[in-house]
Write a protein that holds these residues in place. Structure first.
Motif, PDB file in Angstrom:
ATOM      1  N   THR A 109      -1.207  13.126   4.696  1.00  0.00           N
ATOM      2  CA  THR A 109      -2.002  12.235   3.857  1.00  0.00           C
ATOM      3  C   THR A 109      -1.358  10.878   3.591  1.00  0.00           C
ATOM      4  OG1 THR A 109      -3.049  14.168   2.852  1.00  0.00           O
ATOM      5  CG2 THR A 109      -3.286  12.074   1.685  1.00  0.00           C
ATOM      6  N   PRO A 110      -0.073  10.779   3.261  1.00  0.00           N
ATOM      7  CA  PRO A 110       0.495   9.450   3.014  1.00  0.00           C
ATOM      8  C   PRO A 110       0.314   8.490   4.194  1.00  0.00           C
ATOM      9  CG  PRO A 110       1.997  11.124   2.227  1.00  0.00           C
ATOM     10  CD  PRO A 110       0.914  11.842   2.997  1.00  0.00           C
ATOM     11  N   GLY A 111       0.485   8.984   5.399  1.00  0.00           N
ATOM     12  CA  GLY A 111       0.294   8.145   6.578  1.00  0.00           C
ATOM     13  C   GLY A 111      -1.145   7.721   6.759  1.00  0.00           C
ATOM     14  N   PHE A 112      -2.076   8.656   6.524  1.00  0.00           N
ATOM     15  CA  PHE A 112      -3.499   8.309   6.600  1.00  0.00           C
ATOM     16  C   PHE A 112      -3.861   7.273   5.544  1.00  0.00           C
ATOM     17  CE2 PHE A 112      -4.307  12.202   9.107  1.00  0.00           C
ATOM     18  CZ  PHE A 112      -5.245  11.719  10.013  1.00  0.00           C
ATOM     19  N   LEU A 113      -3.349   7.426   4.328  1.00  0.00           N
ATOM     20  CA  LEU A 113      -3.677   6.498   3.252  1.00  0.00           C
ATOM     21  C   LEU A 113      -3.192   5.086   3.564  1.00  0.00           C
ATOM     22  CD1 LEU A 113      -2.884   8.746   0.149  1.00  0.00           C
ATOM     23  CD2 LEU A 113      -5.144   8.130   1.028  1.00  0.00           C
ATOM     24  N   ALA A 118      -4.694  -0.505   5.341  1.00  0.00           N
ATOM     25  CA  ALA A 118      -4.595  -1.701   6.188  1.00  0.00           C
ATOM     26  C   ALA A 118      -5.869  -1.894   7.006  1.00  0.00           C
ATOM     27  CB  ALA A 118      -3.387  -1.597   7.107  1.00  0.00           C
ATOM     28  N   PHE A 119      -6.412  -0.805   7.526  1.00  0.00           N
ATOM     29  CA  PHE A 119      -7.630  -0.885   8.335  1.00  0.00           C
ATOM     30  C   PHE A 119      -8.785  -1.485   7.538  1.00  0.00           C
ATOM     31  CE2 PHE A 119     -11.615   1.432   9.464  1.00  0.00           C
ATOM     32  CZ  PHE A 119     -11.905   0.722  10.626  1.00  0.00           C
ATOM     33  N   LEU A 120      -9.004  -0.975   6.326  1.00  0.00           N
ATOM     34  CA  LEU A 120     -10.133  -1.452   5.525  1.00  0.00           C
ATOM     35  C   LEU A 120      -9.922  -2.866   5.008  1.00  0.00           C
ATOM     36  CD1 LEU A 120     -11.104   1.799   3.627  1.00  0.00           C
ATOM     37  CD2 LEU A 120     -12.374   0.654   5.461  1.00  0.00           C
ATOM     38  N   ARG A 121      -8.689  -3.279   4.872  1.00  0.00           N
ATOM     39  CA  ARG A 121      -8.418  -4.674   4.504  1.00  0.00           C
ATOM     40  C   ARG A 121      -8.948  -5.598   5.603  1.00  0.00           C
ATOM     41  NH1 ARG A 121      -2.784  -5.377   5.419  1.00  0.00           N
ATOM     42  NH2 ARG A 121      -3.560  -5.745   7.511  1.00  0.00           N
ATOM     43  N   ASP A 122      -8.749  -5.199   6.843  1.00  0.00           N
ATOM     44  CA  ASP A 122      -9.162  -6.017   7.984  1.00  0.00           C
ATOM     45  C   ASP A 122     -10.596  -5.753   8.431  1.00  0.00           C
ATOM     46  OD1 ASP A 122      -6.588  -7.022   7.951  1.00  0.00           O
ATOM     47  OD2 ASP A 122      -5.874  -5.692   9.542  1.00  0.00           O
ATOM     48  N   ASN A 123     -11.139  -4.599   8.109  1.00  0.00           N
ATOM     49  CA  ASN A 123     -12.487  -4.224   8.535  1.00  0.00           C
ATOM     50  C   ASN A 123     -13.175  -3.492   7.381  1.00  0.00           C
ATOM     51  OD1 ASN A 123     -14.797  -3.368   9.787  1.00  0.00           O
ATOM     52  ND2 ASN A 123     -13.786  -2.455  11.548  1.00  0.00           N
ATOM     53  N   PRO A 124     -13.714  -4.242   6.421  1.00  0.00           N
ATOM     54  CA  PRO A 124     -14.259  -3.620   5.208  1.00  0.00           C
ATOM     55  C   PRO A 124     -15.571  -2.860   5.391  1.00  0.00           C
ATOM     56  CG  PRO A 124     -14.578  -5.982   5.133  1.00  0.00           C
ATOM     57  CD  PRO A 124     -13.740  -5.695   6.357  1.00  0.00           C
ATOM     58  N   VAL A 125     -16.243  -3.041   6.541  1.00  0.00           N
ATOM     59  CA  VAL A 125     -17.505  -2.334   6.795  1.00  0.00           C
ATOM     60  C   VAL A 125     -17.445  -1.733   8.200  1.00  0.00           C
ATOM     61  CG1 VAL A 125     -20.026  -2.507   6.742  1.00  0.00           C
ATOM     62  CG2 VAL A 125     -18.665  -4.064   5.343  1.00  0.00           C
ATOM     63  N   PRO A 126     -16.659  -0.676   8.358  1.00  0.00           N
ATOM     64  CA  PRO A 126     -16.465  -0.126   9.704  1.00  0.00           C
ATOM     65  C   PRO A 126     -17.572   0.824  10.138  1.00  0.00           C
ATOM     66  CG  PRO A 126     -15.181   1.130   8.145  1.00  0.00           C
ATOM     67  CD  PRO A 126     -15.831   0.003   7.365  1.00  0.00           C
ATOM     68  N   ALA A 134      -9.306   3.873  14.337  1.00  0.00           N
ATOM     69  CA  ALA A 134      -8.280   3.491  13.365  1.00  0.00           C
ATOM     70  C   ALA A 134      -7.379   4.657  12.979  1.00  0.00           C
ATOM     71  CB  ALA A 134      -8.928   2.905  12.121  1.00  0.00           C
ATOM     72  N   VAL A 135      -7.950   5.836  12.823  1.00  0.00           N
ATOM     73  CA  VAL A 135      -7.151   6.988  12.396  1.00  0.00           C
ATOM     74  C   VAL A 135      -6.639   7.833  13.558  1.00  0.00           C
ATOM     75  CG1 VAL A 135      -8.301   7.075  10.150  1.00  0.00           C
ATOM     76  CG2 VAL A 135      -9.106   8.568  12.011  1.00  0.00           C
ATOM     77  N   SER A 136      -6.944   7.422  14.778  1.00  0.00           N
ATOM     78  CA  SER A 136      -6.570   8.239  15.943  1.00  0.00           C
ATOM     79  C   SER A 136      -5.062   8.359  16.133  1.00  0.00           C
ATOM     80  CB  SER A 136      -7.206   7.685  17.219  1.00  0.00           C
ATOM     81  OG  SER A 136      -6.668   6.405  17.524  1.00  0.00           O
ATOM     82  N   GLY A 137      -4.299   7.489  15.546  1.00  0.00           N
ATOM     83  CA  GLY A 137      -2.842   7.571  15.662  1.00  0.00           C
ATOM     84  C   GLY A 137      -2.197   8.446  14.616  1.00  0.00           C
ATOM     85  N   ASN A 138      -3.016   9.060  13.763  1.00  0.00           N
ATOM     86  CA  ASN A 138      -2.498   9.962  12.733  1.00  0.00           C
ATOM     87  C   ASN A 138      -3.013  11.363  13.020  1.00  0.00           C
ATOM     88  OD1 ASN A 138      -2.744   7.148  11.472  1.00  0.00           O
ATOM     89  ND2 ASN A 138      -1.447   8.217  10.021  1.00  0.00           N
ATOM     90  N   LEU A 139      -2.103  12.304  13.040  1.00  0.00           N
ATOM     91  CA  LEU A 139      -2.478  13.688  13.335  1.00  0.00           C
ATOM     92  C   LEU A 139      -2.590  14.514  12.059  1.00  0.00           C
ATOM     93  CD1 LEU A 139      -0.165  14.404  16.396  1.00  0.00           C
ATOM     94  CD2 LEU A 139      -2.514  13.545  16.382  1.00  0.00           C
ATOM     95  N   CYS A 140      -3.648  15.325  11.998  1.00  0.00           N
ATOM     96  CA  CYS A 140      -3.840  16.272  10.908  1.00  0.00           C
ATOM     97  C   CYS A 140      -4.107  17.628  11.554  1.00  0.00           C
ATOM     98  CB  CYS A 140      -5.021  15.859  10.032  1.00  0.00           C
ATOM     99  SG  CYS A 140      -5.351  17.070   8.730  1.00  0.00           S
ATOM    100  N   ARG A 141      -3.403  18.627  11.097  1.00  0.00           N
ATOM    101  CA  ARG A 141      -3.579  19.959  11.677  1.00  0.00           C
ATOM    102  C   ARG A 141      -4.454  20.851  10.825  1.00  0.00           C
ATOM    103  NH1 ARG A 141       1.536  20.594  15.338  1.00  0.00           N
ATOM    104  NH2 ARG A 141       1.945  18.423  15.501  1.00  0.00           N
ATOM    105  N   CYS A 142      -4.957  20.317   9.703  1.00  0.00           N
ATOM    106  CA  CYS A 142      -5.713  21.160   8.769  1.00  0.00           C
ATOM    107  C   CYS A 142      -7.186  20.824   8.664  1.00  0.00           C
ATOM    108  CB  CYS A 142      -5.120  21.052   7.362  1.00  0.00           C
ATOM    109  SG  CYS A 142      -3.403  21.537   7.195  1.00  0.00           S
ATOM    110  N   THR A 143      -7.548  19.542   8.656  1.00  0.00           N
ATOM    111  CA  THR A 143      -8.885  19.171   8.199  1.00  0.00           C
ATOM    112  C   THR A 143      -9.957  19.116   9.265  1.00  0.00           C
ATOM    113  OG1 THR A 143      -8.552  16.801   8.504  1.00  0.00           O
ATOM    114  CG2 THR A 143      -7.916  17.744   6.360  1.00  0.00           C
ATOM    115  N   GLY A 144      -9.636  18.839  10.495  1.00  0.00           N
ATOM    116  CA  GLY A 144     -10.666  18.621  11.500  1.00  0.00           C
ATOM    117  C   GLY A 144     -11.211  17.207  11.475  1.00  0.00           C
TER     118      GLY A 144
END
Length: 179
Positions: A109-113, A118-126, A134-144
Motif C-alpha cells: 500500500t505505501p508504494g501504491f499511495l 504523483a500520477f493524479l497530480r499529473d493526470n487528475p481525470v484518468p 500508472a499502477v502497473s509497476g506496483n505489485l499486489c498479491r492480495c487484491t486483484g
C-alpha cells in the motif's frame, strides 16, 4: 577506496522536515528512511525495484527507494507514505484507498499511495487504461487490483471536490478560468 566504514553526512527534507543522517556510501534510501530516520512506512519487498513497495516521492516524482543510494539524494525532498496526510487529515488518495478497500494485507500500500499521488497530480481525470498503466509497476498479491483501480478513480473524484475546476486540461493549481 572506501572500506565501508566511512560515513557521509546527508541532509534531506523528509515529509517537510529537514533531517540529517550519516550514512555509508552504499546505504539504500529505503534503509536510510527505515533504519536511520525511523520512518518504517516505506516497505522493502523484492530489493530489486520490481515490486514497487518501496516507492517514495523524490522531489515529487516516484522512485524506487531500494534502488537509490541515500548519498545521491542529499539536499533533495523526499515524501514517504507518512508525509501524505496533512494536519491529521488523510490525503485524497489515502481516503479513497480506505473507502474503496484498495488494500488487504497493506504491505504494498505505501508504494501504491505514493505512485497514485504523483500520477493524479499529473493526470487528475484518468481513464481506466491510464490508471492501469500508472499502477502497473506496483505489485499486489492480495487484491486483484480491481479495488485499487476504483480507489485511484475515487481519489480523483475527491481531489476534484477539494479543487473545483480541476480537469485534465487545466491540471493542478489551475482553475480553468481565463484572465
Amino acid at each position: 577506496m572506501s572500506d565501508g566504514t566511512t560515513r557521509y553526512a546527508i541532509t534531506l527534507v523528509v515529509n517537510g522536515v529537514v533531517r540529517e543522517a550519516a550514512v555509508p556510501a552504499r546505504r539504500l534510501l529505503s534503509d536510510c528512511l527505515r533504519h536511520d530516520l525511523g520512518l518504517t512506512g516505506t516497505h522493502v519487498g523484492c530489493e530489486h525495484g520490481v515490486c514497487g513497495a518501496c516507492t517514495v516521492l523524490l522531489d515529487g516524482e516516484p522512485v524506487r527507494s531500494c534502488l537509490t543510494f541515500a548519498v545521491t539524494v542529499d539536499g533533495h525532498e523526499i515524501t514517504t507514505v507518512e508525509g501524505l496526510a496533512k494536519d491529521g487529515e488523510l490525503s485524497p488518495v489515502q481516503r479513497a484507498f480506505t473507502e474503496c478497500h484498495g488494500l488487504q494485507c497493506g504491505f504494498c500500500t505505501p508504494g501504491f499511495l505514493c505512485t497514485a499521488t504523483a500520477f493524479l497530480r499529473d493526470n487528475p481525470v484518468p481513464t481506466d487504461e491510464e490508471v492501469l498503466v500508472a499502477v502497473s509497476g506496483n505489485l499486489c498479491r492480495c487484491t486483484g487490483y480491481q479495488n485499487i483501480v476504483k480507489a485511484v478513480h475515487r481519489a480523483a473524484e475527491i481531489q476534484a471536490e477539494i479543487q473545483p475546476g480541476l480537469t485534465a486540461e487545466t491540471g493542478p493549481g489551475e482553475s480553468g478560468r481565463t484572465a
